[in-house]
Design a protein around this motif. Structure first.
Motif, PDB file in Angstrom:
ATOM      1  N   GLU A  29      -3.704  -3.480  -8.191  1.00 45.56           N
ATOM      2  CA  GLU A  29      -5.056  -2.928  -8.025  1.00 45.56           C
ATOM      3  C   GLU A  29      -6.065  -3.638  -8.930  1.00 45.56           C
ATOM      4  OE1 GLU A  29      -5.249   1.317  -8.006  1.00 45.56           O
ATOM      5  OE2 GLU A  29      -3.140   1.474  -7.537  1.00 45.56           O
TER       6      GLU A  29
ATOM      7  N   CYS B  33       6.190   4.847   0.499  1.00 47.32           N
ATOM      8  CA  CYS B  33       5.807   6.235   0.330  1.00 47.32           C
ATOM      9  C   CYS B  33       6.937   6.952  -0.381  1.00 47.32           C
ATOM     10  CB  CYS B  33       5.554   6.846   1.708  1.00 47.32           C
ATOM     11  SG  CYS B  33       4.746   8.422   1.614  1.00 47.32           S
TER      12      CYS B  33
ATOM     13  N   LYS C  13       4.381   2.029  -6.534  1.00 52.28           N
ATOM     14  CA  LYS C  13       3.952   0.639  -6.369  1.00 52.28           C
ATOM     15  C   LYS C  13       3.959  -0.107  -7.697  1.00 52.28           C
ATOM     16  CE  LYS C  13      -0.040   1.991  -4.675  1.00 52.28           C
ATOM     17  NZ  LYS C  13       0.015   3.457  -4.761  1.00 52.28           N
TER      18      LYS C  13
ATOM     19  N   PRO D 257       0.473   5.864  -0.994  1.00 50.16           N
ATOM     20  CA  PRO D 257      -0.286   6.877  -1.726  1.00 50.16           C
ATOM     21  C   PRO D 257      -0.034   6.787  -3.233  1.00 50.16           C
ATOM     22  CG  PRO D 257       1.531   7.875  -0.522  1.00 50.16           C
ATOM     23  CD  PRO D 257       1.471   6.454  -0.101  1.00 50.16           C
ATOM     24  N   SER D 258      -0.888   7.426  -3.993  1.00 54.03           N
ATOM     25  CA  SER D 258      -0.736   7.424  -5.449  1.00 54.03           C
ATOM     26  C   SER D 258       0.600   8.049  -5.837  1.00 54.03           C
ATOM     27  CB  SER D 258      -1.881   8.217  -6.067  1.00 54.03           C
ATOM     28  OG  SER D 258      -1.818   8.111  -7.451  1.00 54.03           O
TER      29      SER D 258
ATOM     30  N   THR E 268      -2.668  -2.323  -3.545  1.00 55.28           N
ATOM     31  CA  THR E 268      -4.026  -1.789  -3.402  1.00 55.28           C
ATOM     32  C   THR E 268      -4.019  -0.400  -2.797  1.00 55.28           C
ATOM     33  OG1 THR E 268      -6.157  -2.135  -2.364  1.00 55.28           O
ATOM     34  CG2 THR E 268      -4.266  -3.014  -1.217  1.00 55.28           C
ATOM     35  N   HIS E 269      -5.028   0.369  -3.188  1.00 54.34           N
ATOM     36  CA  HIS E 269      -5.250   1.695  -2.628  1.00 54.34           C
ATOM     37  C   HIS E 269      -6.057   1.605  -1.362  1.00 54.34           C
ATOM     38  CE1 HIS E 269      -3.787   4.699  -5.159  1.00 54.34           C
ATOM     39  NE2 HIS E 269      -4.631   4.576  -6.159  1.00 54.34           N
ATOM     40  N   ASP E 270      -6.832   0.496  -1.334  1.00 53.29           N
ATOM     41  CA  ASP E 270      -7.979   0.419  -0.456  1.00 53.29           C
ATOM     42  C   ASP E 270      -7.563  -0.235   0.863  1.00 53.29           C
ATOM     43  OD1 ASP E 270     -10.349  -0.001   0.696  1.00 53.29           O
ATOM     44  OD2 ASP E 270     -11.274  -1.053  -0.991  1.00 53.29           O
TER      45      ASP E 270
ATOM     46  N   ILE F 241       0.835  -1.192   0.000  1.00 48.82           N
ATOM     47  CA  ILE F 241       0.000   0.000   0.000  1.00 48.82           C
ATOM     48  C   ILE F 241       0.869   1.241   0.000  1.00 48.82           C
ATOM     49  CG2 ILE F 241      -1.902  -1.127   1.197  1.00 48.82           C
ATOM     50  CD1 ILE F 241      -1.017   0.285   3.721  1.00 48.82           C
TER      51      ILE F 241
ATOM     52  N   GLN G 207      -4.034  -3.411 -13.623  1.00 47.03           N
ATOM     53  CA  GLN G 207      -5.095  -2.632 -13.030  1.00 47.03           C
ATOM     54  C   GLN G 207      -6.385  -2.750 -13.842  1.00 47.03           C
ATOM     55  OE1 GLN G 207      -3.551   1.123 -12.147  1.00 47.03           O
ATOM     56  NE2 GLN G 207      -5.457   2.003 -11.429  1.00 47.03           N
TER      57      GLN G 207
ATOM     58  N   SER H  48      -9.826  -2.150  -9.011  1.00 39.48           N
ATOM     59  CA  SER H  48     -10.091  -0.707  -9.001  1.00 39.48           C
ATOM     60  C   SER H  48     -11.174  -0.295  -9.984  1.00 39.48           C
ATOM     61  CB  SER H  48      -8.810   0.061  -9.281  1.00 39.48           C
ATOM     62  OG  SER H  48      -8.304  -0.301 -10.529  1.00 39.48           O
TER      63      SER H  48
ATOM     64  N   ASN I  95      -6.307   8.209   5.884  1.00 41.55           N
ATOM     65  CA  ASN I  95      -7.197   7.406   5.045  1.00 41.55           C
ATOM     66  C   ASN I  95      -8.481   7.055   5.751  1.00 41.55           C
ATOM     67  OD1 ASN I  95      -6.120   6.428   2.251  1.00 41.55           O
ATOM     68  ND2 ASN I  95      -4.364   6.755   3.593  1.00 41.55           N
TER      69      ASN I  95
END
Ligand code: ATP
Ligand code: MG
Lengths: 262, 256
Positions: free
Chosen positions: A180, A227, A57, A52-53, A210-212, A50, A101, A183, A256
């Motif tokens: 992802e 990060c 990743k 942030p965008s 994953t973002h989630d 995991i 993705q 997504s 988050n």
């Protein structure tokens, strides 16, 4: 013998990691994308990646299977460095199933897509049983059994994604890299994919981007948080979500959670 | 208001070719009954164009694929070179062909010499056409195929070519139309005024529509010759137009 602090922290009984990444650095167009990444993947189970965008990743996954190959450092799978993989990069990529993705289906039938990674001779003689096995392990067989020869573009997005998983599984990979995968899906499709991958993770190591965070909590045995290109924390899932060690992780988790509430 | 201005400005640009085509067609058809036969010229033109495209296609396709693979690093300078080559007047190639093939190699004025010169003339444009077709392949397809362990050759054969075939055929047809219209390169290398039908061998000369118009218009002795020139022009226009239209149609479909 000198033991580095990180190694001494691991329980003695844990088996040797399957995938080892050491000092992975990647620079693209003069920008540092990955910086001194170090991570271990156990022999089975889900490791959630995991961050942030833009954290790097997807880039990390692309480094692992050499789609992006101008990195420095060391990536070892089993006992072998990926750069010296027998059979070269193509063989390595067959060993690492990458699921992207968005599902990518090629023009043509479901059967053609499923067998896309196999060699020409192999494609000609694949028995139906093997097709069934491949599609079943991605949970797709029942839905497409009577239309193997119709266009794969006609499947729903979630079905296409499972077709991509099945396609990767046909090559009998030793490791799954998933970026992802849910997504672009609704909760239902998302749930099916999660179940599918969790079932696979009983035998295979799965590195799951994953973002989630909620999803990470649902599926992960181990969590890696990166990060801005560097690894912040790697910990078992329980520990990661309840007792994060690093300040950045706590910030990220709190931020988050707030986002979810708002 | 702006729309109106644009339409007014664009009108000549649209009308001029349409009017020219229309005039050529009308004038050509009107004279058709009076004209001398043109079958030999049609044969010659199509043979030359077809042979030229057959010769340059594999080279162009190879170059386009190579440019696509090494796109980032070497691509741009090569692209510039191609555009430069594209800008050289075809007559220059015609002269080179005459000196090298016709005289030095003693091929004489022949189908083969003309086809080779035409192939060189059309090569840059054809490569750019093919490149455009290949570049429309989504990058995800390539990456997905690569991550399934396909090697470069496999990716080209199983993803790029099947995925881009409509665009490739479009490029081929556009190049074919271009070679059909090209006069200068074959003037000294392949074409004679008349007297040949189906060329007996690759080293026989041919007569073509393009050069026929040129000769007739230049030395038009009687009205019948002039009529024939117009008819030849209209047939040529129809051929080029037909090729372009099919190409456009395919391109529209390939974009979908
Ligand atoms: N080919 C490239 N050339 C230059 N920079 C790139 C390239 N690919 C990715 N990057 C940069 O690398 C950084 C990491 O990108 P990456 O796609 O790995 O992020 P990510 O963590 O997967 O993000 P997301 O969660 O949004 O998918 C970004 O800042 C991106 O701009
Ligand atoms: Mg990503």
């Amino acid at each position: 013998m000198k033991v580095s602090p990180q190694e001494s922290r691991q329980p003695v009984s844990s088996p040797a990691p399957l995938l080892k990444v050491r000092n992975l650095c990647l620079e693209l167009e003069g920008r540092s994308i990955l910086d001194q990444v170090r991570l271990d993947l156990p022999c089975r189970g889900v490791t959630a990646l995991i961050g942030p965008s833009g954290a790097g990743k997807s880039s990390l996954l692309r480094c692992l299977n050499l789609l992006c190959d101008h990195w420095q450092g060391e990536i070892v799978i089993g006992e072998r460095s990926v750069r010296k993989w027998p059979g070269g990069a193509d063989a390595l990529r067959r060993h690492l199933g990458l699921i992207g993705q968005k599902p990518v289906v090629f023009p043509g039938s479901i059967r053609r897509n499923l067998l896309f990674g196999l060699g020409r001779r192999e494609r000609k003689v694949v028995p139906l049983s093997r097709i069934e096995k491949g599609l079943s392990s991605a949970g797709l067989w029942e839905e497409v059994r009577d239309r193997l020869d119709s266009s794969a573009g006609g499947l729903s997005l979630g079905q296409q994604q499972r077709l991509c998983i099945a396609r990767a599984l046909m090559l009998q990979p030793g490791l799954l890299l998933v970026d992802e995968p849910t997504s672009s899906l609704d909760p239902q499709g998302c749930h099916i994919i999660e179940e599918t991958l969790l079932a696979l993770a009983r035998h295979l190591p799965v590195l799951w981007v994953t973002h989630d965070l909620a999803q990470a909590q649902r599926v992960a045995d181990q969590v890696i948080f990166i990060c801005q290109g560097s690894l912040v924390e790697q910990a078992p899932a329980m520990e990661f979500f309840t007792r994060p060690k690093r300040l950045e992780t706590r910030e990220f988790l709190r931020w988050n959670v707030c986002e979810c509430d708002g | 208001m702006l729309k109106f201005v644009v339409v007014i400005l664009a009108l000549p640009a649209v009308m001029l070719p349409v009017a020219t085509f229309g005039y050529v067609l009308v004038r050509g058809w009107a004279g058709m009954t009076e004209a001398y036969g043109l079958m030999d010229q049609v044969t010659g033109s199509l043979l030359l164009a077809g042979l030229a495209c057959a010769l340059s296609s594999p080279v162009s396709l190879g170059m386009a694929v190579w440019l696509c693979i090494h796109g980032k690093r070497a691509g741009s300078s090569w692209l510039l070179q191609l555009q430069l080559l594209h800008g050289i007047p075809p007559l220059v190639y015609g002269l080179c062909g005459m000196v090298l093939l016709v005289q030095w190699l003693h091929w004489g004025v022949s189908l083969m010499a003309g086809a080779i010169v035409l192939a060189v003339v059309v090569l840059p444009q054809m490569t750019l056409n093919y490149l455009a077709a290949l570049q429309r392949i989504p990058r995800e397809w390539t990456e997905a195929a690569r991550s399934l362990g396909l090697g470069t050759a496999q990716v080209v054969l199983r993803v790029w070519l099947p995925g881009a075939w409509r665009g490739l055929v479009t490029g081929l047809l556009l190049s074919l139309a271009r070679t059909l219209a090209e006069t200068a390169p074959i003037l000294f290398t392949a074409a004679v005024f008349s007297g040949v039908g189906w060329p007996g061998s690759l080293l026989s000369p041919v007569t073509t529509l393009q050069t026929h118009i040129f000769y007739l218009a230049q030395e038009g002795i009687d009205d019948r010759a002039i009529d024939t020139a117009w008819s030849a022009a209209s047939v040529l226009v129809l051929l080029v137009l037909g090729g372009s239209l099919i190409a456009q149609w395919l391109r529209a479909r390939s974009l979908r």
